[in-house]
Write an enzyme that holds these catalytic residues in place. Structure first.
Site, PDB file in Angstrom:
ATOM      1  N   GLY A 232       8.155   2.500  -8.196  1.00 45.45           N
ATOM      2  CA  GLY A 232       9.080   2.233  -9.282  1.00 45.45           C
ATOM      3  C   GLY A 232       8.402   2.352 -10.634  1.00 45.45           C
ATOM      4  O   GLY A 232       7.421   3.082 -10.793  1.00 45.45           O
ATOM      5  N   SER A 233       8.911   1.621 -11.591  1.00 39.15           N
ATOM      6  CA  SER A 233       8.428   1.744 -12.963  1.00 39.15           C
ATOM      7  C   SER A 233       7.102   1.026 -13.173  1.00 39.15           C
ATOM      8  O   SER A 233       6.733   0.126 -12.404  1.00 39.15           O
ATOM      9  CB  SER A 233       9.458   1.165 -13.934  1.00 39.15           C
ATOM     10  OG  SER A 233       9.510  -0.250 -13.814  1.00 39.15           O
ATOM     11  N   THR A 236       7.679  -2.822 -13.886  1.00 29.31           N
ATOM     12  CA  THR A 236       7.926  -3.612 -12.677  1.00 29.31           C
ATOM     13  C   THR A 236       6.667  -3.698 -11.822  1.00 29.31           C
ATOM     14  O   THR A 236       6.360  -4.752 -11.245  1.00 29.31           O
ATOM     15  CB  THR A 236       9.082  -3.004 -11.871  1.00 29.31           C
ATOM     16  OG1 THR A 236      10.251  -2.936 -12.698  1.00 29.31           O
ATOM     17  CG2 THR A 236       9.394  -3.849 -10.646  1.00 29.31           C
ATOM     18  N   GLY A 237       5.916  -2.596 -11.734  1.00 32.41           N
ATOM     19  CA  GLY A 237       4.671  -2.604 -10.975  1.00 32.41           C
ATOM     20  C   GLY A 237       3.677  -3.619 -11.511  1.00 32.41           C
ATOM     21  O   GLY A 237       2.984  -4.307 -10.736  1.00 32.41           O
ATOM     22  N   LYS A 239       4.444  -6.400 -13.060  1.00 36.56           N
ATOM     23  CA  LYS A 239       4.937  -7.725 -12.691  1.00 36.56           C
ATOM     24  C   LYS A 239       4.623  -8.027 -11.232  1.00 36.56           C
ATOM     25  O   LYS A 239       4.221  -9.154 -10.889  1.00 36.56           O
ATOM     26  CB  LYS A 239       6.441  -7.804 -12.942  1.00 36.56           C
ATOM     27  CG  LYS A 239       6.836  -7.750 -14.414  1.00 36.56           C
ATOM     28  CD  LYS A 239       8.342  -7.767 -14.568  1.00 36.56           C
ATOM     29  CE  LYS A 239       8.749  -7.684 -16.047  1.00 36.56           C
ATOM     30  NZ  LYS A 239      10.224  -7.631 -16.204  1.00 36.56           N
ATOM     31  N   GLU A 254       3.053   2.841  -6.540  1.00 35.28           N
ATOM     32  CA  GLU A 254       3.336   4.245  -6.856  1.00 35.28           C
ATOM     33  C   GLU A 254       4.293   4.227  -8.039  1.00 35.28           C
ATOM     34  O   GLU A 254       5.467   3.888  -7.904  1.00 35.28           O
ATOM     35  CB  GLU A 254       3.960   4.929  -5.639  1.00 35.28           C
ATOM     36  CG  GLU A 254       4.171   6.421  -5.787  1.00 35.28           C
ATOM     37  CD  GLU A 254       4.830   7.006  -4.548  1.00 35.28           C
ATOM     38  OE1 GLU A 254       5.862   7.674  -4.692  1.00 35.28           O
ATOM     39  OE2 GLU A 254       4.319   6.771  -3.439  1.00 35.28           O
ATOM     40  N   CYS A 288       9.511  10.981  -9.886  1.00 34.30           N
ATOM     41  CA  CYS A 288       8.257  10.680 -10.584  1.00 34.30           C
ATOM     42  C   CYS A 288       7.387  11.933 -10.708  1.00 34.30           C
ATOM     43  O   CYS A 288       6.544  12.010 -11.598  1.00 34.30           O
ATOM     44  CB  CYS A 288       7.497   9.568  -9.873  1.00 34.30           C
ATOM     45  SG  CYS A 288       7.076   9.918  -8.164  1.00 34.30           S
ATOM     46  N   GLU A 389       8.224   8.163 -19.896  1.00 42.71           N
ATOM     47  CA  GLU A 389       8.893   8.791 -18.759  1.00 42.71           C
ATOM     48  C   GLU A 389      10.404   8.745 -18.992  1.00 42.71           C
ATOM     49  O   GLU A 389      10.992   7.683 -19.139  1.00 42.71           O
ATOM     50  CB  GLU A 389       8.542   8.066 -17.461  1.00 42.71           C
ATOM     51  CG  GLU A 389       9.121   8.739 -16.233  1.00 42.71           C
ATOM     52  CD  GLU A 389       8.713   8.058 -14.943  1.00 42.71           C
ATOM     53  OE1 GLU A 389       8.504   8.773 -13.949  1.00 42.71           O
ATOM     54  OE2 GLU A 389       8.606   6.820 -14.934  1.00 42.71           O
TER      55      GLU A 389
END
Length: 485
Positions: A232-233, A236-237, A239, A254, A288, A389
């Site tokens: 994901g983003s 969020t990664g 966090k 990833e 991605c 992105e």
């Protein structure tokens, strides 16, 4: 194609169901991104009690699963993959209906997912311990790999089959149990994947848990989750890494990409751009690994704009279930708004709007979420369209005079997932190969990765071992040193 609104019963919060009859916190309806008036299903979201019960069940199933001999585990996983292959038509329809990509792209996703998964079975057959010399004649030194326990696989909405299989298959093969939390926007395919394992995998080995960010947070923070694999983003990664760190839980992240294609002076421009534009616009750019930056020799600039205009004009936007569709919708209204916002900010910061740049409504999908294929001329490396992105059908066009300048521009973002170079100059090839700050580099080759190669990013594009490849098996195991006399 006929429009079909799903009026099926509400899908359960977890599968296999553990707590029949319990009132869920909420039930959420999903809608087709190609037609926002079309319901594609209604899904219960798990609450904290559901999550804890699912983790407890996965933990209880771990011992018997890890003790099963690898050949037997591999046979069961292989049987599961065969049922997935037999249900490819259903899964492709679910992908297209909820994510939006054309059916041929959905079928290609399933095919590649299965090839990668079967490659992991082959890798697992050769994964394990090794022996090292001992300083004592009567002693053996062994280094073994041990499974971790219950793992959480937290997946995004853009690849509803591929991303779950990339995480779950290697985890299961080495002896872990798995909880799969798909995106709340595309849960149908994930639920089908887990249901297809019923009667093949032992009870509790693979479970589906539905919900949003709160459910993901509960899984990551749970003391009995022994590893977290997330796609994901970056935000969020970060966090997830912070929350998992409180329990010293290993994470594989990833994350995003800002992938460039360098087009050197000597490349065959029309042939190369066919590959590059396809890599940029598949899945409506919501990948991605999508090419989002064109770094071209200054002599090519005008010709690139001309060829982009021709290529973009050939695209047919619409519902992915219509055979002629070659450009699907943006998956969520929030993502469409984000794409609009970044294009507006890019133009305000000095980017030249060369092509596209707006949302639109195709005749065949007037209620859908669509954005025009867009080309922005950018000379400033700090422009938002260069640095952020976009996750949509948006490309920047940048120019260079020397290979060194091209490399400098390639590396000028916080991301480092993938890149492509098109050049027949061996010196340029060697220079880019040695200096590109990316996890995956394609030279005179499109950006589709092989099924047996590590899928990995550097910088802000990833943390931990890559998905796919031998190293992904290492992530889902721990190393143990044994001294045996």
């Amino acid at each position: 194609m006929s429009k079909r609104t799903l009026d099926a019963p509400v899908a359960p919060a977890i599968w296999p169901s553990l707590m029949a009859g319990e009132t869920p916190l909420q039930a959420v309806t999903c809608y087709s991104p190609a037609d926002q008036t079309e319901k594609t299903g209604c899904y219960e979201w798990a609450n904290s009690v559901h999550v804890d019960a699912a983790v407890t069940k996965a933990t209880a199933s771990f011992t018997s699963w890890k003790n099963m001999p690898l050949p037997q585990r591999s046979r069961l996983v292989s049987q599961w993959l065969e049922t997935i292959e037999g249900s490819a038509e259903q899964l492709a329809a679910q992908i297209t209906q909820q994510q939006g990509k054309p059916l041929r792209e959905a079928n290609a996703e399933i095919g590649k997912s299965l090839r990668e998964a079967r490659m992991m079975i082959a890798f697992a057959a050769n994964h394990g311990g090794y022996e090292l010399p001992s300083s004592h004649a009567e002693q053996r030194n062994l280094c073994l790999r041990r499974p971790l326990g219950a793992i959480a696989a937290i997946c995004p909405w853009n690849f509803p089959v591929m991303t779950p299989l990339r995480k779950v298959v290697p985890a299961l093969l080495v002896g872990n149990t798995a909880l799969l939390k798909p995106s709340e926007y595309t849960p149908a395919a994930a639920l089908t994947l887990v249901k297809l394992a019923d009667g093949i995998l032992p009870d509790g080995v693979l479970q589906y848990v539905c919900g949003g960010a709160d459910v993901a947070a509960q899984l990551v923070a749970h003391h009995n989750i022994k590893a977290v694999a997330f796609t994901g983003s970056v935000t969020t990664g970060q966090k997830i890494a912070a929350v998992a760190g409180a329990n010293l839980t290993p994470v594989s992240l990833e994350l995003g990409g800002k992938n460039a294609a360098i087009l050197d002076r000597d490349c065959d421009l029309p042939a190369v751009l066919e590959q590059v534009f396809a890599a940029a616009l598949q899945c409506a750019g919501q990948r991605c690994t999508a090419i989002s930056r064109l770094i071209v020799h200054e002599s090519h600039r005008d010709r690139v704009i001309e060829l982009a205009k021709t290529y973009f004009a050939k695209l047919i936007a619409g519902d992915g279930r219509i055979e002629r569709t070659s450009l699907g919708p943006i998956t969520t209204a929030g993502q469409l708004k984000a794409i609009e916002g970044i294009v507006e900010r890019a133009v305000s910061a000095g980017a030249e709007l060369l092509l596209g740049g707006k949302r639109f409504a195709p005749d065949a999908s007037s209620n859908g979420l669509f954005f025009q294929p867009t080309l922005l001329g950018c000379s400033n490396l700090q422009n938002p369209a260069v640095q952020e992105e976009v996750f949509g059908p948006v490309l920047t066009l940048e120019t260079f005079n020397s290979p060194e300048e091209a490399i400098e521009k390639l590396n000028a973002t916080k991301f480092g997932l993938t890149a492509a170079l098109f050049s027949n100059d061996r010196h340029v090839q060697d220079l880019v190969q040695s200096q590109a700050e990316v996890g995956m580099l394609h030279i005179n080759h499109g950006t589709t990765p092989d099924d047996n190669m590590p899928f990995i990013g550097t910088k802000n594009s990833g943390l931990g071992t890559g998905s796919v490849g031998r190293s992904s098996l290492d992530f889902f195991t721990r190393e143990q040193s044994i001294y045996q006399r």
